[in-house]
Design a protein around this motif. Sequence first.
Motif, PDB file in Angstrom:
ATOM      1  N   GLY A  65       4.539  -3.321  -8.781  1.00 29.47           N
ATOM      2  CA  GLY A  65       5.238  -2.317  -9.573  1.00 29.47           C
ATOM      3  C   GLY A  65       4.696  -0.920  -9.406  1.00 29.47           C
ATOM      4  O   GLY A  65       5.455   0.065  -9.374  1.00 29.47           O
ATOM      5  N   PHE A  66       3.373  -0.783  -9.285  1.00 29.00           N
ATOM      6  CA  PHE A  66       2.774   0.538  -9.133  1.00 29.00           C
ATOM      7  C   PHE A  66       3.165   1.166  -7.792  1.00 29.00           C
ATOM      8  O   PHE A  66       3.500   2.346  -7.715  1.00 29.00           O
ATOM      9  CB  PHE A  66       1.256   0.453  -9.237  1.00 29.00           C
ATOM     10  N   GLU A  67       3.104   0.372  -6.719  1.00 27.08           N
ATOM     11  CA  GLU A  67       3.484   0.898  -5.404  1.00 27.08           C
ATOM     12  C   GLU A  67       4.968   1.235  -5.371  1.00 27.08           C
ATOM     13  O   GLU A  67       5.375   2.220  -4.743  1.00 27.08           O
ATOM     14  CB  GLU A  67       3.157  -0.111  -4.303  1.00 27.08           C
ATOM     15  N   LEU A  68       5.776   0.435  -6.055  1.00 29.56           N
ATOM     16  CA  LEU A  68       7.213   0.712  -6.116  1.00 29.56           C
ATOM     17  C   LEU A  68       7.464   2.124  -6.637  1.00 29.56           C
ATOM     18  O   LEU A  68       8.284   2.861  -6.091  1.00 29.56           O
ATOM     19  CB  LEU A  68       7.904  -0.331  -6.993  1.00 29.56           C
ATOM     20  N   LEU A  69       6.740   2.500  -7.666  1.00 31.78           N
ATOM     21  CA  LEU A  69       6.935   3.837  -8.245  1.00 31.78           C
ATOM     22  C   LEU A  69       6.579   4.934  -7.259  1.00 31.78           C
ATOM     23  O   LEU A  69       7.215   5.997  -7.243  1.00 31.78           O
ATOM     24  CB  LEU A  69       6.100   3.978  -9.520  1.00 31.78           C
ATOM     25  N   THR A  70       5.579   4.709  -6.414  1.00 35.76           N
ATOM     26  CA  THR A  70       5.180   5.741  -5.445  1.00 35.76           C
ATOM     27  C   THR A  70       6.226   5.930  -4.357  1.00 35.76           C
ATOM     28  O   THR A  70       6.210   6.944  -3.658  1.00 35.76           O
ATOM     29  CB  THR A  70       3.834   5.391  -4.786  1.00 35.76           C
TER      30      THR A  70
END
Length: 245
Positions: A65-70
């Motif tokens: 989820g964190f990488e998705l936001l980037t």
Amino acid sequence: MSQLTAILVDDEISNLKGLEKKLNTFFPEIEIAGMFQSPEDAINAINATQFDVLFLDIQMPRIDGFELLTRLKHINFQIIFVTAYSDYAIEAFKQSAVDYILKPIDNDDLKVAVQKALANISSEKEKQSSSKLLDLLSDTVKKNKVIVPTSKGISFIPEEEVMHLEGYEGYTKIHLTNKSMLTSSYNLGKFEKALGSKFFKCHKSHIINLEHVRHFENEGYIVLDNDYRVPISKTNKKAFLNLFK
């Protein structure tokens, strides 16, 4: 409430269906714009869609989820993380999440998180509305008109007819030369940003039209037309008197 939209991202379909059911039950005003198990599909959809709230799982295959936001072009929506792992909480809030919900989803936790998101959305829309009003105020003042939003609509008042604006408990009273008065729900600060050089803020709660000044009293008052007296603060006296040198 106007219709709001949400996107749900979780690699497990049972979680997506469960969250969808809860949202339909507790928040029927929220329309589900899309549900995605694939983070790659979610990224494409999010970048191509205007929506209000993203419900995002953190631990997913290939892209978390964190990488998705980037990988998103813009983040102009509220984020609520939904995950089974509590040790992600600190990192979640570093990503500007509005809230963090643990699986299995507790109904009360969901309600609190969504209410926070809705409050943020409402606040942002209010800011945008106020910003549009200020733009309109500024444009209209250039045309020698002052816009006064009231409970009955919007009044367009020629500058020369506005004698004095008075802030009162978050509202603004506009005193006119014909001795009538309009009350606006907008605070004095909104008018101050838009008014032109004819107006002077003589006190934290008072803005006067300089063209209607008739007398300055040493004890701390400015007298306008019709013997209307307005207080002037000590800190503003010098600036006021310099205007007439």
